[in-house]
Design a protein around this motif. Structure first.
Motif, PDB file in Angstrom:
ATOM      1  N   HIS A   5       0.822  -1.205   0.000  1.00  0.00           N
ATOM      2  CA  HIS A   5       0.000   0.000   0.000  1.00  0.00           C
ATOM      3  C   HIS A   5       0.860   1.260   0.000  1.00  0.00           C
ATOM      4  CE1 HIS A   5      -3.584  -2.379   1.912  1.00  0.00           C
ATOM      5  NE2 HIS A   5      -3.482  -2.576   0.623  1.00  0.00           N
ATOM      6  N   THR A   6       2.062   1.156  -0.534  1.00  0.00           N
ATOM      7  CA  THR A   6       2.928   2.329  -0.594  1.00  0.00           C
ATOM      8  C   THR A   6       2.228   3.468  -1.338  1.00  0.00           C
ATOM      9  OG1 THR A   6       4.921   0.970  -0.578  1.00  0.00           O
ATOM     10  CG2 THR A   6       5.145   3.215  -1.404  1.00  0.00           C
ATOM     11  N   LEU A   7       2.269   4.661  -0.741  1.00  0.00           N
ATOM     12  CA  LEU A   7       1.697   5.851  -1.362  1.00  0.00           C
ATOM     13  C   LEU A   7       2.852   6.678  -1.925  1.00  0.00           C
ATOM     14  CD1 LEU A   7      -0.972   7.479  -1.774  1.00  0.00           C
ATOM     15  CD2 LEU A   7      -0.474   8.608   0.408  1.00  0.00           C
ATOM     16  N   ARG A   8       2.781   6.976  -3.222  1.00  0.00           N
ATOM     17  CA  ARG A   8       3.905   7.634  -3.875  1.00  0.00           C
ATOM     18  C   ARG A   8       3.460   8.873  -4.634  1.00  0.00           C
ATOM     19  NH1 ARG A   8       5.160   3.888  -6.942  1.00  0.00           N
ATOM     20  NH2 ARG A   8       5.263   4.641  -9.095  1.00  0.00           N
ATOM     21  N   LEU A   9       4.084   9.997  -4.333  1.00  0.00           N
ATOM     22  CA  LEU A   9       3.848  11.250  -5.030  1.00  0.00           C
ATOM     23  C   LEU A   9       5.041  11.526  -5.936  1.00  0.00           C
ATOM     24  CD1 LEU A   9       2.181  11.348  -2.315  1.00  0.00           C
ATOM     25  CD2 LEU A   9       2.474  13.824  -2.374  1.00  0.00           C
ATOM     26  N   GLU A  10       4.769  11.785  -7.192  1.00  0.00           N
ATOM     27  CA  GLU A  10       5.834  12.082  -8.148  1.00  0.00           C
ATOM     28  C   GLU A  10       5.592  13.465  -8.765  1.00  0.00           C
ATOM     29  OE1 GLU A  10       6.224   9.095 -11.128  1.00  0.00           O
ATOM     30  OE2 GLU A  10       6.931   7.551  -9.732  1.00  0.00           O
ATOM     31  N   ASN A  11       6.416  14.435  -8.368  1.00  0.00           N
ATOM     32  CA  ASN A  11       6.374  15.781  -8.949  1.00  0.00           C
ATOM     33  C   ASN A  11       4.973  16.397  -8.893  1.00  0.00           C
ATOM     34  OD1 ASN A  11       9.154  15.657  -9.676  1.00  0.00           O
ATOM     35  ND2 ASN A  11       8.588  14.441 -11.467  1.00  0.00           N
ATOM     36  N   PHE A  58       0.453   7.472  -6.846  1.00  0.00           N
ATOM     37  CA  PHE A  58       0.257   6.023  -6.927  1.00  0.00           C
ATOM     38  C   PHE A  58      -0.065   5.470  -5.538  1.00  0.00           C
ATOM     39  CE2 PHE A  58       3.092   7.157 -10.338  1.00  0.00           C
ATOM     40  CZ  PHE A  58       2.752   6.333 -11.399  1.00  0.00           C
ATOM     41  N   LEU A  59      -0.892   4.439  -5.505  1.00  0.00           N
ATOM     42  CA  LEU A  59      -1.091   3.616  -4.317  1.00  0.00           C
ATOM     43  C   LEU A  59      -0.703   2.203  -4.715  1.00  0.00           C
ATOM     44  CD1 LEU A  59      -2.127   3.363  -1.364  1.00  0.00           C
ATOM     45  CD2 LEU A  59      -4.350   2.749  -2.335  1.00  0.00           C
ATOM     46  N   GLY A  60       0.422   1.723  -4.190  1.00  0.00           N
ATOM     47  CA  GLY A  60       0.959   0.477  -4.704  1.00  0.00           C
ATOM     48  C   GLY A  60       1.293   0.658  -6.178  1.00  0.00           C
ATOM     49  N   ASP A  61       0.764  -0.226  -7.031  1.00  0.00           N
ATOM     50  CA  ASP A  61       1.029  -0.105  -8.467  1.00  0.00           C
ATOM     51  C   ASP A  61      -0.137   0.522  -9.225  1.00  0.00           C
ATOM     52  OD1 ASP A  61      -0.765  -2.168  -8.265  1.00  0.00           O
ATOM     53  OD2 ASP A  61       0.427  -3.641  -9.370  1.00  0.00           O
ATOM     54  N   ILE A  62      -1.123   1.078  -8.497  1.00  0.00           N
ATOM     55  CA  ILE A  62      -2.278   1.714  -9.120  1.00  0.00           C
ATOM     56  C   ILE A  62      -2.075   3.222  -9.155  1.00  0.00           C
ATOM     57  CG2 ILE A  62      -4.771   2.097  -9.006  1.00  0.00           C
ATOM     58  CD1 ILE A  62      -4.049  -0.777  -9.612  1.00  0.00           C
ATOM     59  N   GLU A  63      -2.178   3.801 -10.356  1.00  0.00           N
ATOM     60  CA  GLU A  63      -2.064   5.247 -10.472  1.00  0.00           C
ATOM     61  C   GLU A  63      -3.435   5.895 -10.280  1.00  0.00           C
ATOM     62  OE1 GLU A  63      -0.173   8.742 -13.338  1.00  0.00           O
ATOM     63  OE2 GLU A  63      -0.095   6.637 -13.983  1.00  0.00           O
ATOM     64  N   GLN A  64      -3.426   7.060  -9.657  1.00  0.00           N
ATOM     65  CA  GLN A  64      -4.661   7.792  -9.376  1.00  0.00           C
ATOM     66  C   GLN A  64      -5.533   7.930 -10.619  1.00  0.00           C
ATOM     67  OE1 GLN A  64      -4.547  12.211  -8.778  1.00  0.00           O
ATOM     68  NE2 GLN A  64      -4.834  11.654  -6.621  1.00  0.00           N
TER      69      GLN A  64
END
Length: 201
Positions: A5-11, A58-64
């Protein structure tokens, strides 16, 4: 193996905030502070897909952008500083037949579901908004000053309960907080919004 469930913000860019990149691991609490108007709440709203923004989330491998906004918001749950109540009865705001855990821990019993919202204090609304959010079984939490209206003793009760739920549910969390003591107690990492820049603290 527990799901990622990693939450990832990219730029991520919204308003005056530019190119915010941040990764929050499962069960990690990242505290965010900064002066009023620095963009903390807008950043949470961007991550929750409630405001248009640049960059990717992204949440895991799912993009918003890959799923419907309402489904994303169920998975990545925002608890705003001022909770919204759209029906007269407290129980109407909870998922049908959901098992609401944490009532007793936060000072309520089942009868609260029959209460009128109009009888709730600001602190009761804040605690019930947290219970409502977790009853929807989110995979990540965005908390905008969730204990701002609570006394110190109740604040620490909520912190303990939330900390336990975060670990048990393996949720990444962005928690907007201003109290230095709370940040020390809770944060795995802390950041400060300074102008347009996110600074590690």
């Amino acid at each position: 193996m527990r799901p990622d469930h990693t939450l990832r913000l990219e730029n991520v860019t919204i308003g005056e905030l530019e190119q915010v990149s941040l990764t929050i691991a499962s069960a990690e609490v990242v505290c965010l502070s900064g002066i009023s108007g620095s963009g903390k709440s807008r950043l949470l709203r961007a991550v929750a897909d409630l405001e248009d923004h640049g960059g990717r989330v992204f949440l895991g491998d799912i993009e918003q952008s890959q799923i419907a906004a309402h489904e994303w918001r169920r998975r990545v749950m925002l608890v705003p500083s001022e909770s919204q109540w759209w029906s007269e009865r407290v129980g109407d705001h909870f998922p049908d037949k959901a098992e609401v855990s944490g009532l007793s821990e936060l000072g309520f019993d089942r009868q609260v579901m029959a209460w009128s919202v109009s009888r709730l204090s600001s602190g009761e609304k804040q605690r019930l908004a947290l219970l409502r959010a977790l009853a929807a079984a989110p995979q990540a939490l965005l908390l905008d000053e969730p204990t701002a209206n609570l006394d110190p003793e109740t604040t620490e009760t909520v912190e303990r309960w939330l900390g336990s739920e975060i670990r048990e549910r393996n949720m990444p969390v962005i928690w907007v907080a201003h109290d230095a003591g709370q940040i020390r107690r809770l944060a795995d990492r802390a950041f400060y919004l300074n102008g347009h820049v996110l600074e590690a603290r």
